[in-house]
Design a protein around this motif. Structure first.
Motif, short mmCIF file in Angstrom:
data_model
loop_
_atom_site.label_atom_id
_atom_site.label_comp_id
_atom_site.label_asym_id
_atom_site.label_seq_id
_atom_site.Cartn_x
_atom_site.Cartn_y
_atom_site.Cartn_z
N GLN A 1 0.83 -1.20 0.00
CA GLN A 1 0.00 0.00 0.00
C GLN A 1 0.87 1.26 0.00
N LEU A 2 1.92 1.24 0.80
CA LEU A 2 2.86 2.37 0.83
C LEU A 2 3.43 2.63 -0.55
N LEU A 3 3.87 1.58 -1.22
CA LEU A 3 4.50 1.74 -2.53
C LEU A 3 3.51 2.16 -3.60
N LYS A 4 2.24 1.88 -3.41
CA LYS A 4 1.21 2.40 -4.32
C LYS A 4 1.08 3.91 -4.14
N GLU A 5 1.16 4.36 -2.90
CA GLU A 5 0.99 5.78 -2.59
C GLU A 5 2.28 6.57 -2.78
N LYS A 6 3.39 5.95 -2.51
CA LYS A 6 4.69 6.62 -2.59
C LYS A 6 5.70 5.63 -3.15
N PRO A 7 5.91 5.65 -4.47
CA PRO A 7 6.74 4.63 -5.12
C PRO A 7 8.21 4.58 -4.69
N ASN A 8 8.74 5.66 -4.16
CA ASN A 8 10.15 5.69 -3.77
C ASN A 8 10.30 6.32 -2.39
N PRO A 9 9.84 5.65 -1.34
CA PRO A 9 9.86 6.25 0.00
C PRO A 9 11.25 6.27 0.62
N THR A 10 11.45 7.24 1.50
CA THR A 10 12.68 7.30 2.29
C THR A 10 12.57 6.32 3.46
N ASP A 11 13.68 6.09 4.12
CA ASP A 11 13.65 5.22 5.30
C ASP A 11 12.68 5.75 6.35
N ASP A 12 12.70 7.06 6.58
CA ASP A 12 11.79 7.66 7.58
C ASP A 12 10.33 7.50 7.17
N GLU A 13 10.05 7.65 5.88
CA GLU A 13 8.67 7.48 5.41
C GLU A 13 8.22 6.03 5.58
N ILE A 14 9.13 5.10 5.35
CA ILE A 14 8.81 3.68 5.55
C ILE A 14 8.52 3.42 7.03
N ARG A 15 9.41 3.90 7.90
CA ARG A 15 9.21 3.71 9.34
C ARG A 15 7.87 4.30 9.79
N ASP A 16 7.56 5.49 9.30
CA ASP A 16 6.32 6.16 9.69
C ASP A 16 5.11 5.37 9.21
N TYR A 17 5.11 4.96 7.94
CA TYR A 17 3.96 4.27 7.36
C TYR A 17 3.75 2.91 8.02
N LEU A 18 4.82 2.24 8.35
CA LEU A 18 4.72 0.91 8.95
C LEU A 18 4.71 0.96 10.48
N GLY A 19 4.58 2.16 11.04
CA GLY A 19 4.62 2.34 12.49
C GLY A 19 3.54 1.58 13.24
N GLY A 20 2.45 1.22 12.59
CA GLY A 20 1.38 0.47 13.24
C GLY A 20 1.55 -1.03 13.15
N ASN A 21 2.65 -1.47 12.55
CA ASN A 21 2.93 -2.90 12.44
C ASN A 21 4.06 -3.25 13.40
N LEU A 22 3.87 -4.31 14.16
CA LEU A 22 4.88 -4.73 15.13
C LEU A 22 5.47 -6.08 14.75
N CYS A 23 6.79 -6.16 14.87
CA CYS A 23 7.51 -7.41 14.65
C CYS A 23 8.19 -7.78 15.96
N ARG A 24 7.73 -8.83 16.58
CA ARG A 24 8.30 -9.23 17.87
C ARG A 24 9.73 -9.76 17.73
N CYS A 25 10.10 -10.16 16.52
CA CYS A 25 11.45 -10.67 16.27
C CYS A 25 12.42 -9.53 15.94
N ALA A 26 11.92 -8.32 15.77
CA ALA A 26 12.73 -7.13 15.51
C ALA A 26 13.49 -7.19 14.19
#
Length: 163
Positions: A112-137
């Motif tokens: 979904q992020l790549l549909k909205e923003k085809p070339n995101p920065t690292d910060d944009e990726i972190r922000d967009y995926l901020g609601g997803n948690l990975c317990r394995c880090a």
């Protein structure tokens, strides 16, 4: 008491009998779709991400009855014709998972992020995926995977536009 609803599920017209207390994940299970997983049950982890009418939603918080008349996409829809979506392939290529429980939610949000923003920065990726948690880090690998997928999608689009 069940109410019969109709909706489009992964490009297929379907119907289901849905009780008022059931969430979207309960409905999806009836179609043998288990990619969106309930973890927290509170919409805080992103494991249950589905896309409804082009918007990512938490399947655990979305009432099943709200699917009536919508277009629902799950992670299972991404491997069209047996070919993995570039985001799925990038997650494999970058080792962007360990246990894999959260991966479908991350894949759906990354797409979904790549549909909205085809070339995101690292910060944009972190922000967009901020609601997803990975317990394995696996966060560094996930960021690499999103950037890799952006490149794969751009390369495919460039190749498709050539005569």
């Amino acid at each position: 008491m069940k109410q019969e609803i109709a909706f489009t599920l992964n490009d297929r017209e379907v119907t289901a009998g849905v009780r008022s207390h059931e969430n979207a994940l309960d409905v999806l299970r009836r179609f043998d779709l288990f990619g969106a997983r309930e973890s927290c049950g509170q919409g805080l982890c992103g494991c249950c991400t589905i896309v409804v009418d082009g918007k990512p939603l938490s399947g655990c918080l979305t009432l099943g009855l709200k699917l009536a008349g919508t277009r629902v996409e799950t992670v299972e829809s991404l491997d069209a014709g047996g070919q993995l979506h570039p985001v799925q392939q990038a997650f494999i290529d970058q080792g962007a998972f360990q246990c894999g429980f959260c991966t479908p939610g991350f894949v759906m949000m990354s797409r979904q992020l790549l549909k909205e923003k085809p070339n995101p920065t690292d910060d944009e990726i972190r922000d967009y995926l901020g609601g997803n948690l990975c317990r394995c880090a696996a966060y560094p690998e996930i960021i690499k995977a999103v950037k890799d997928a952006a490149g794969k999608i751009a390369t495919a689009a460039s190749a498709a536009s050539r005569p």
